[in-house]
Write a protein that holds these residues in place. Structure first.
Motif, PDB file in Angstrom:
ATOM      1  N   ASP A  12      47.900  36.334  41.918  1.00  0.00           N
ATOM      2  CA  ASP A  12      47.080  36.365  40.795  1.00  0.00           C
ATOM      3  C   ASP A  12      45.947  35.664  40.635  1.00  0.00           C
ATOM      4  O   ASP A  12      45.403  35.225  41.888  1.00  0.00           O
ATOM      5  CB  ASP A  12      47.656  35.248  40.078  1.00  0.00           C
ATOM      6  N   MET A  13      44.470  36.364  40.432  1.00  0.00           N
ATOM      7  CA  MET A  13      43.226  36.051  40.918  1.00  0.00           C
ATOM      8  C   MET A  13      42.247  36.559  39.836  1.00  0.00           C
ATOM      9  O   MET A  13      42.506  37.584  39.168  1.00  0.00           O
ATOM     10  CB  MET A  13      42.654  37.571  42.044  1.00  0.00           C
ATOM     11  N   GLU A  14      41.147  35.301  39.948  1.00  0.00           N
ATOM     12  CA  GLU A  14      40.948  35.441  38.357  1.00  0.00           C
ATOM     13  C   GLU A  14      38.784  34.769  38.988  1.00  0.00           C
ATOM     14  O   GLU A  14      38.934  34.462  39.841  1.00  0.00           O
ATOM     15  CB  GLU A  14      41.065  34.993  37.184  1.00  0.00           C
TER      16      GLU A  14
ATOM     17  N   SER B  25      52.301  40.375  38.672  1.00  0.00           N
ATOM     18  CA  SER B  25      51.141  39.941  39.641  1.00  0.00           C
ATOM     19  C   SER B  25      49.615  40.600  38.851  1.00  0.00           C
ATOM     20  O   SER B  25      49.628  41.586  38.069  1.00  0.00           O
ATOM     21  CB  SER B  25      50.254  40.864  40.897  1.00  0.00           C
TER      22      SER B  25
ATOM     23  N   VAL C 106      45.536  40.776  38.003  1.00  0.00           N
ATOM     24  CA  VAL C 106      44.147  41.071  38.935  1.00  0.00           C
ATOM     25  C   VAL C 106      42.897  40.563  37.648  1.00  0.00           C
ATOM     26  O   VAL C 106      43.241  41.606  37.441  1.00  0.00           O
ATOM     27  CB  VAL C 106      43.565  41.242  40.233  1.00  0.00           C
TER      28      VAL C 106
ATOM     29  N   SER D  13      38.081  40.842  39.386  1.00  0.00           N
ATOM     30  CA  SER D  13      37.985  40.234  41.169  1.00  0.00           C
ATOM     31  C   SER D  13      37.518  42.001  41.510  1.00  0.00           C
ATOM     32  O   SER D  13      37.092  42.384  41.695  1.00  0.00           O
ATOM     33  CB  SER D  13      39.224  39.602  41.371  1.00  0.00           C
TER      34      SER D  13
ATOM     35  N   ILE E 206      39.164  42.749  45.234  1.00  0.00           N
ATOM     36  CA  ILE E 206      39.449  43.650  46.466  1.00  0.00           C
ATOM     37  C   ILE E 206      39.293  44.422  47.376  1.00  0.00           C
ATOM     38  O   ILE E 206      39.215  45.669  47.364  1.00  0.00           O
ATOM     39  CB  ILE E 206      40.963  43.452  46.652  1.00  0.00           C
TER      40      ILE E 206
ATOM     41  N   PHE F 103      45.144  45.633  37.340  1.00  0.00           N
ATOM     42  CA  PHE F 103      43.929  45.306  37.723  1.00  0.00           C
ATOM     43  C   PHE F 103      43.117  45.316  36.009  1.00  0.00           C
ATOM     44  O   PHE F 103      42.894  46.430  35.610  1.00  0.00           O
ATOM     45  CB  PHE F 103      43.703  46.504  38.742  1.00  0.00           C
TER      46      PHE F 103
ATOM     47  N   SER G 292      38.245  45.184  37.476  1.00  0.00           N
ATOM     48  CA  SER G 292      38.340  45.083  39.213  1.00  0.00           C
ATOM     49  C   SER G 292      38.186  45.846  39.556  1.00  0.00           C
ATOM     50  O   SER G 292      38.402  46.612  39.482  1.00  0.00           O
ATOM     51  CB  SER G 292      39.771  43.991  38.999  1.00  0.00           C
TER      52      SER G 292
END
Length: 219
Positions: free
Chosen positions: A123-125, A151, A153, A156, A158, A181, A184
């Protein structure tokens, strides 16, 4: 321990310990500069994060720099990283068992982990996640997500700089699950062999970009 808070206006340095810091579940590490150097033993870990790592706002106020002998499994499923900058390098080649990773307004960089860096649920923010190779070997797999839960995202980036064949691999045990995603970027820097490899499960790209060695594609 649980309920404890570690904070300060200066810099904490720890060097040469078998285990420099253990932050248990329910603890909080907040504003300060934390510098860990040459800790840990082979197949061990110099630091262990089990609670929240959360700054008060500006992520530059909470910086954790780890350059330890070994950093095996340096955080637990219940940990989260928010409003912070974290950079972890394992000098000895080690592994990281798949665990949940939660990032919010955080810059998170890792290096030195086995054949790849494994995540359960991601979990990305408003964050960045960078996977680099170790100093003297190639991380062939790169970055792998293999969680049973979905998941997410958003907003963000990566980046995988882990070797000639290293990309991002998706292998979900439940084929009905997906990873989303949104707004992102996925940047893969390798020989052109490793890409976004979807083995099981699905990936949804919403207004997002994949960059492979400088070449862009979007969805």
């Amino acid at each position: 321990s649980k309920g404890a808070t570690l904070t300060g206006s200066g810099e904490m340095q720890m060097r040469g310990f078998a285990t420099a810091l253990t932050a248990e579940a329910g603890s909080l590490i907040t504003d300060g500069i934390y510098n860990f150097q040459d800790n840990g033993v082979e197949d061990g870990t110099g630091v262990s994060f089990g609670g929240k790592v959360k700054g008060s706002g500006d992520k530059n106020k909470l910086r954790i720099m780890v350059n330890d002998i070994c950093s095996t499994d340096f955080y637990n499923d219940g940990s989260s990283f928010e409003n912070c900058i974290v950079n972890v390098n394992s000098q000895k080649r080690t592994w990281f068992d798949a665990r949940n990773l939660t990032l919010k307004n955080a810059d998170f960089t890792v290096a030195g982990f086995g054949m790849g860096y494994y995540i359960d649920t991601l979990d990305m923010e408003n964050s960045s996640l960078t996977v680099n190779k170790g100093s003297s070997w190639i991380c062939r797999t790169g970055f792998t997500i293999q969680g049973a839960k979905e998941s997410h995202v958003s907003n963000s980036k990566i980046t995988v700089n882990a070797g000639t064949t290293a990309g991002i691999s998706i292998g979900l045990p439940d084929e009905t699950k997906k990873i989303t995603f949104k707004d992102s970027t996925l940047e893969l820097n390798n020989s052109g062999v490793g890409g976004l490899n979807i083995n099981t499960g699905s990936v949804e790209l919403i207004n997002s970009t994949i960059i492979s060695n400088g070449k862009k594609s979007g969805a």
